[in-house]
Structure formats: structure tokens, C-alpha cells
Design an enzyme around this catalytic site. Structure first.
Site, mmCIF file in Angstrom:
data_model
loop_
_atom_site.group_PDB
_atom_site.id
_atom_site.type_symbol
_atom_site.label_atom_id
_atom_site.label_comp_id
_atom_site.label_asym_id
_atom_site.label_seq_id
_atom_site.Cartn_x
_atom_site.Cartn_y
_atom_site.Cartn_z
ATOM 1 N N PHE A 247 0.816 -1.219 0.000
ATOM 2 C CA PHE A 247 0.000 0.000 0.000
ATOM 3 C C PHE A 247 0.847 1.265 0.000
ATOM 4 O O PHE A 247 0.389 2.332 -0.412
ATOM 5 C CB PHE A 247 -0.944 -0.007 1.208
ATOM 6 C CG PHE A 247 -0.309 0.359 2.521
ATOM 7 C CD1 PHE A 247 -0.392 1.651 3.011
ATOM 8 C CD2 PHE A 247 0.359 -0.599 3.276
ATOM 9 C CE1 PHE A 247 0.187 1.989 4.227
ATOM 10 C CE2 PHE A 247 0.932 -0.269 4.492
ATOM 11 C CZ PHE A 247 0.852 1.024 4.972
ATOM 12 N N LYS A 248 2.083 1.164 0.427
ATOM 13 C CA LYS A 248 2.917 2.353 0.571
ATOM 14 C C LYS A 248 3.300 2.965 -0.774
ATOM 15 O O LYS A 248 3.753 4.102 -0.839
ATOM 16 C CB LYS A 248 4.136 2.021 1.419
ATOM 17 C CG LYS A 248 3.699 1.709 2.847
ATOM 18 C CD LYS A 248 4.776 1.128 3.720
ATOM 19 C CE LYS A 248 4.166 0.761 5.079
ATOM 20 N NZ LYS A 248 5.116 0.203 6.016
#
Length: 764
Positions: free
Chosen positions: A104-105
């Protein structure tokens, strides 16, 4: 909009300054002075980048709106897929792992580097930025990708030797950017994070870096420029649910977030404060349940043993972003008191009410069983972090809950495969393939490529040595990387070429050792090309000292000499302060090298077709289909270009010329389309290969082995002796098959999987 320090509300700076600094001088984190309101229903149809622009422009008010829009579009231009809401058995999973590093980063760390570069430029900051980041696995690789070869920015990533998955480790250690260094620190994530924080709070180190015109910043979620972009996908997820008639207007939903450092869920809190209809934010912890204890009892106690779990990105005892929430719920005085207690005692107490939050945790057995349960019931594959969130969401029993799925299951394939009851291999990539065979879930391309990537970083240190590594890293010279090339491509004699992912890399600094420099000009092609370029422009050369390393085999037809030529010219352009004009560099390189087919892809990357006529360059670039890949067969015997040129005839028949023209005309188009049938004949040649093959020992036996394999085609790379094979992208058998065949021959042969390098020559 101004940004305050969590430890001094009277310290107010602009968004640009906050992003550049990363962390406040007083050790606090930057937070917005207020939360702007945002009506999602007035923006319900916006695409992701437009939504990001609208939301971020409310915070980044000192960014020009048009420039900010351009930065966002640029950052997400290559993003393969945006947020995906997936429904299984009445559970909504917000899949956030479709970026380049499968975590997700990526959503925030593809944008932060461009925000930082813009902020530096607009503030007139010319000093080099050193990004120093501790990671529990995912942030490190996402940051390395985000800051990949960014001009005037270096990045040093620190990860713990304990507690990152094999894939996470490989993703970081194989990063080949010129501006990166990856270090493993003995211990766990809290050891890594505390070591990095000590550097940020050490005035002597900051002074030493400042004397070198270097300043520190961070890519962790402690940097507000990393945190703010994560707000966007909460709004986007809500809009998606509303547009698909899964919720009514103004209906509240909850989000369950697997978290360790409290950054991702804090972005959800910010979204709620901005007006997003959020009921509860559910904090999901693993066995390191320090957050669950705090939100349940009001006691934050980090005085415990950190457990190594199958969800390593959450193996954290010091949740940095909790400081921001404490500030928003109390005051800077309270934050200073609590953070001082945490530093000196390892714990603090709080009677603050956190009504928006629920919490829970899953131990290892519960996490593993959840992976199995979700797969058996829904045929949906989740990673351990998502499994933690799923377990906690079910336990809390809150309706309309979206579970944030933060990583691909293939980043933790052994843990996932074991949870499904399968027997594990000792090889992580065997487990990846077994997981694919069992579930049919597609392996992310970047993870599949890791198996053949070269390890670049292998530094392991004690945490007390981190300051020395930081200072050494900041003292580096100018760096240049030039890719290997494969020329001719069969019929494209002296015209076609491609760049591949073997590299000649150097670092150089100016020197006073003039005598040594003049000696090197006579003996070393890099220095010769460097000096030639100064003479070309009528300039007096500046003595430099070069340290280089290469993984390109010499005299094997992979452009080792071309990389030296290009490297020298690039260094000269940099020292003359000329703008890097690749066509101009190609022109000079062609004069030195004699023909452009090798130097052209080395400069531009990818596939090139080049003509040098009347002192003018004619160039076309193209990309090959992802349906094919390349395998280099490298004999132990070199083949000198001079010898390979001598065996060629002075004249060719019209028939042979037409033969080559017809193949050359179809070859680039076949590479672009990936048409296997056309590629089989497109690499055929009658101009040079039949003559040069005779110079390579055992060539008849090599070709016989290739003919038995599943290779689409093959050709002699450059003047040889490397033979390049063209394979289908899903062909994993030919390399092993040829390895067996070649092992029975007299010679020593290497088989190397190669990727096409589309970056070309780089200077940092």
C-alpha cells in the site's frame, strides 16, 4: 495552511518546508494546523488523480495548483492499478497492493519524491538531500522505488536483520539505483527506527552533513508528505461503494486497518476529520499488541519483548504516528510529557478518550487460520497483515466495515502457503510457484523477476555504527551507470541494438594527481573518452579519479567498450557543465566507437535503430512486447572485435542483401508485437553470423542444443562470443534444459537471464 510541531504548536511552517525537513528540530512531527472540510458527494465522479489533487491542494496551499496537478499526474502515470474494492462473503477488501512493490505504501511513496523535489526547487535549496529511512519491510522498497535515481537526492534505507520476509529483503537488496544504499541492522524494527531517530536528533552529525551541503529528511510516515497522500484512498473507497449502490448517501462505514506504526490508520482519522462519513476506525494488531493494550487500558507500555511474526510490517513496539493523534486529542505539552516518559521509562499513561477507534489483535495461530478460512470459504487469497485485519474485523462485529488489504500474499508466500496446509520448500521462489499452482492467483511481475536479480547491497552492521555509515554515504562522488548492450540483433548489422541489465558503474571525484590522470588517459578508455570530449569542445580537461566496477563480461559482444566510452563522455559533460543532450553524446560516442549500434542503446536504453550519416544522427526507439524475454549464453572464450571483423567478406550477393533487408524490416515490428512465428525468422542473418560462428568453439553443438530447446530464436550478440536467445516470457524450462546440455560440452558456459534496460545511461 501552516504545519505545527507536535511538540511546539507555536512553531508554524509551510507545507513545502515541512516536507523538506521531514521531522521538526525539536523532535516533533509536523501536523496540519486544522482539518479542511471536503464533501465527497460533490466530487463523487472524480478519477483518482483528480481526487488526490483536490484533497491535497487543501493542505499543500503553498504549491502552485497547476504544478501540484502535474506532479500528481506524473507520479501516478505508471501506476498499474488504483484502489480496488473487492467483495467476498459480504466483506469489502480495499486492495491497496497493486503498485510496483506490491504494498500500500506505493500510493504515497510514488508522490513524495516529486513533492520533495518541487519543494526544494521552489525554496531555492540546492543542497543534496539524504533520505534516511527505517523500515519493517514495505516502506524501504517503496521509498527506494520512489526516489530511484532522483537528482540531488540520496536514500539510505535501514532494515532489521530480524523480521522482514525473504521477498521484502530481496526487493531492497537488489535495488540498483545509483543514489541508494541499503543496510541491515542487527535486531528488530524498533532498533532500526531508534537508530535512525538518534541520527535526526544528533546535532554533531547534522553539522557534519551541513558542512558537506547535505541535509537529512525522511520517507517514513513521520514525513507529512508521505502521510497526506494516504488520505485519498479512504475517500476514493467510499465513493466507489456509493457509486456501486452498496451504501446510501451519508451512510457511515468503518475501516479496519492492520497497523504497527499507526500511519495508515491515522490517514483514515484525517479523512474522518475532513468530513468523510466514518463510523469506526478499527486498529488491528498482531501479537505485538502494544496499540491494542493502549487503546483498551490507556497504558502504552513498550517494555516487552518484540515478537517475530508472519506479519513483519507490524512488528513494532514504538508507533511513531501515535504522537500525532495524541497532539490532535490534547496539546503539545501533553505530547512532550508522554514522549519523554516513553523515552525514559518505556511507557506512559493517558486518560484521553478515543471514541472513534476500536481495537483488537490476532496471534499467529489466529492469523494462519484466517488465511485458510478466507481461502476455503471465498477462494480469496490474503496476506498475513490482511488476515490480522480480517480476524479483528470479525471479532469487532461492526457492520459496513472495509478491510484494508495492504500487501500481496506473494510477499509472504511461505507463511501463506503454510497456512493453507502445504509443505514448504526451502527456496522462497519455489514456494511462490507452489502458491501460484495451488491458487491460480497471478504472481506480481516485479516479484517474479526477483529470482534472477543480482544482489547489490550486503552491508550488515551493529546499530551503534549507523552514524559512520551515514557520514560515509554522504561523502560519495559523482556516480555514472551505463547498461550493457547487444548489437546487430541478427540481420540488423551495425544498425540495431538493445540495452540489457548488466552495468558498468563508476564513481569519480576531482583530483590533484595530474600525473596519474595523464597516465590513465593513455591506458583507460573511460579517461580517453573523457579527455576526447573536452578536446571536442575546445576545453581543458579537469583531472578526475575514477573508481569503476562492472558485471559486463569483456570481449563477449555485450558492449563493454561502449559503456566505457559513454561513461567518459557523460563525466565530461558534467564537468564542463553542459546540459545532458543524449543525441550530442551519441554523436561524440559514434566518432570514438566508429558505429552507433552499441553506443546508442547504452545511452538511450531499450531498443534503438540508428543511422549516422553526414555527421548527423538518425534514431528511432521502441519497446519490445512483454511476451518475450532474453537469455544470454556466454562462452568462456572471448572473441575480439578485430578478429570478428576480419573474417567478414568485402562483398555480398544481392540475394544475401535482400535476405537481410527483408528480415531487418520485420524484426522491430515482431519485437513490438511479440509475434512468435515472425520472430522465428526475423533474427536470421547472412551478413555476419555464419562467418563469425566459425570462430566460436563448439558452435555446432551449441546450436544443436538450442534447436532442441523451446527457444523462439537466437542470434550472435555484437561481434560475439555471446549468443542471445529469445524466449517466451513464461518459459522457465529452456535455461535448465540448456544448462544440462552445455554441461556435457568441453567449454565452460554461463546462462544469464537478462531484462531490457529502458533507462539508459545515468549520472547522479
Amino acid at each position: 495552511m501552516k504545519f505545527l510541531s507536535t511538540r511546539n504548536k507555536d512553531l508554524k511552517i509551510s507545507a513545502r518546508e515541512a516536507i523538506v525537513k521531514g521531522i521538526s528540530e525539536d523532535g516533533g512531527l509536523f501536523v496540519p494546523e486544522s482539518f479542511p472540510r471536503f464533501d465527497i458527494f460533490e466530487n463523487i465522479e472524480l478519477k483518482y488523480t483528480d481526487l488526490a489533487h483536490k484533497i491535497l491542494s487543501l493542505y499543500l496551499t503553498d504549491f502552485d495548483e497547476g504544478d501540484l496537478k502535474e506532479l500528481i499526474e506524473k507520479s501516478y502515470a505508471t501506476f498499474p492499478e488504483f484502489v480496488a474494492n473487492v467483495e467476498y462473503n459480504s466483506n469489502e477488501y480495499l486492495e491497496l497492493y497493486h503498485g510496483k512493490t506490491s504494498a500500500f505504501k506505493d500510493f504515497a511513496l510514488c508522490l513524495l519524491p516529486n513533492l520533495l523535489a518541487y519543494a526544494k526547487k521552489s525554496l531555492g535549496i540546492e543542497d543534496k538531500t539524504l533520505i534516511l529511512t527505517a523500515t519493517s519491510g514495505d516502506t524501504g522498497k517503496a521509498a527506494l522505488e520512489g526516489f530511484y535515481n532522483k537528482e540531488n537526492i540520496d536514500i539510505l534505507v535501514v532494515y532489521p536483520t530480524d523480521g522482514v520476509s525473504a521477498v521484502q529483503k530481496l526487493q531492497m537488496d537488489t535495488t540498483d539505483s545509483l543514489n541508494s544504499k541499503v543496510i541491515a541492522i542487527e535486531g528488530n524494527f524498533d532498533d532500526a527506527q531508534s537508530s535512525v531517530k538518534e541520527i535526526f536528533n544528533n546535532p554533531e552529525i547534522k553539522k557534519s552533513l551541513s558542512d558537506k551541503n547535505v541535509y537529512l529528511s525522511s520517507a517514513n510516515s513521520i514525513n507529512i508528505g508521505r502521510l497526506l497522500p494516504q488520505i485519498v484512498y479512504y475517500f476514493y473507497a467510499y465513493a466507489d461503494l456509493y457509486k456501486n449502490n452498496k451504501i446510501q448517501k451519508d451512510e457511515k462505514i468503518s475501516f479496519c486497518v492492520p497497523t504497527g506504526n499507526f500511519g495508515d490508520i491515522l490517514a483514515g482519522f484525517y479523512a474522518k476529520e475532513m468530513g468523510l462519513p466514518v463510523d469506526k476506525l478499527i486498529i488491528a494488531s498482531n501479537s505485538n499488541n502494544v496499540l491494542t493494550d493502549f487503546f483498551s487500558t490507556g497504558v502504552y507500555n513498550a517494555n516487552r519483548e518484540l515478537e517475530k511474526t508472519m506479519s513483519p510490517s507490524m512488528d513494532i513496539l514504538i508507533s511513531s504516528n501515535l504522537e500525532r493523534l495524541l497532539f490532535h486529542k490534547s496539546s503539545d505539552e501533553v505530547v512532550v510529557e508522554k514522549m519523554n516518559d516513553l523515552k525514559t521509562k518505556g511507557e506512559f499513561n493517558s486518560d484521553i478518550k478515543f471514541d472513534e477507534f476500536l481495537c483488537g489483535f490476532a496471534n499467529e495461530e489466529e492469523t494462519s487460520k484466517t488465511i485458510l478460512k478466507v481461502y476455503e470459504e471465498d477462494k480469496y487469497l490474503i496476506d498475513p497483515h490482511t488476515a490480522v485485519a480480517k480476524f479483528v474485523a470479525d471479532k469487532c462485529g461492526v457492520s459496513n466495515t472495509v478491510i484494508l488489504s495492504t500487501a500481496s500474499p506473494y510477499k509472504f508466500s511461505s507463511s501463506v502457503l503454510s497456512s493453507l496446509g502445504e509443505k514448504l520448500s526451502e527456496d522462497e521462489f519455489d514456494n511462490i510457484e507452489l502458491l501460484n499452482e495451488k491458487t491460480g492467483v497471478e504472481i506480481p511481475k516485479e516479484i517474479a523477476k526477483l529470482r534472477n536479480k543480482k544482489l547489490i547491497h550486503d552491508t550488515k552492521i551493529d546499530k551503534k555504527d549507523i552514524s559512520k555509515e551515514v557520514l560515509n554515504f554522504s561523502d560519495r562522488g559523482t556516480r555514472i551507470s551505463v547498461p550493457a548492450t547487444s548489437a546487430n540483433l541478427g540481420p540488423g548489422f551495425d544498425a540495431l541494438g538493445l540495452a540489457v541489465n548488466l552495468y558498468n558503474i563508476c564513481e569519480y571525484k576531482k583530483t590533484d594527481e595530474v600525473e596519474e590522470y595523464n597516465k590513465n588517459i593513455k591506458e583507460n578508455l573511460i579517461y580517453k573518452s573523457y579527455d576526447y570530449t573536452f578536446n571536442y569542445y575546445g576545453e581543458k580537461s579537469v583531472p578526475i579519479k575514477i573508481e569503476s566496477k562492472t558485471d559486463i563480461p569483456m570481449s563477449r559482444g555485450l558492449g563493454s567498450s561502449s559503456t566505457c566510452v559513454v561513461m567518459g563522455i557523460l563525466a565530461a559533460f558534467h564537468e564542463i557543465h553542459k546540459e545532458i543532450d543524449r543525441r550530442e553524446i551519441l554523436k561524440i560516442a559514434t566518432e570514438i566507437e566508429g558505429h552507433p549500434d552499441n553506443v546508442s542503446p547504452a545511452i538511450f536504453g531499450g531498443f534503438t535503430s540508428t543511422v549516422f550519416e553526414d555527421n548527423k544522427i538518425y534514431l528511432e526507439e521502441f519497446k519490445a512486447s512483454d511476451k518475450i524475454k532474453f537469455l544470454a549464453l556466454i562462452p568462456d572464450s572471448p572473441l575480439l572485435t578485430e578478429s570478428a571483423r576480419k573474417v567478414l567478406p568485402e562483398n555480398y550477393s544481392r540475394k544475401d542483401a535482400v535476405f537481410n533487408i527483408s528480415r531487418t524490416s520485420i524484426l522491430p515490428l515482431a519485437l513490438i508485437s511479440g509475434n512468435y512465428e515472425n520472430l522465428k525468422i526475423a533474427f536470421q542473418d547472412k551478413i555476419h553470423e555464419s562467418y563469425r560462428f566459425k570462430l566460436i568453439p563448439e558452435m555446432d553443438k551449441i546450436q544443436a542444443a538450442i534447436k532442441e530447446s523451446d527457444a523462439i530464436s537466437h542470434y550472435l550478440s555484437g561481434a560475439g562470443s555471446t549468443i542471445m536467445l529469445v524466449l517466451k516470457s513464461d518459459d522457465f524450462k529452456t535455461k535448465e534444459f540448456l544448462g544440462e546440455k552445455l554441461s556435457k560440452l568441453d567449454g565452460d558456459y554461463k546462462l544469464i537471464d537478462l531484462e531490457i534496460d529502458y533507462k539508459g545511461a545515468l549520472i547522479i
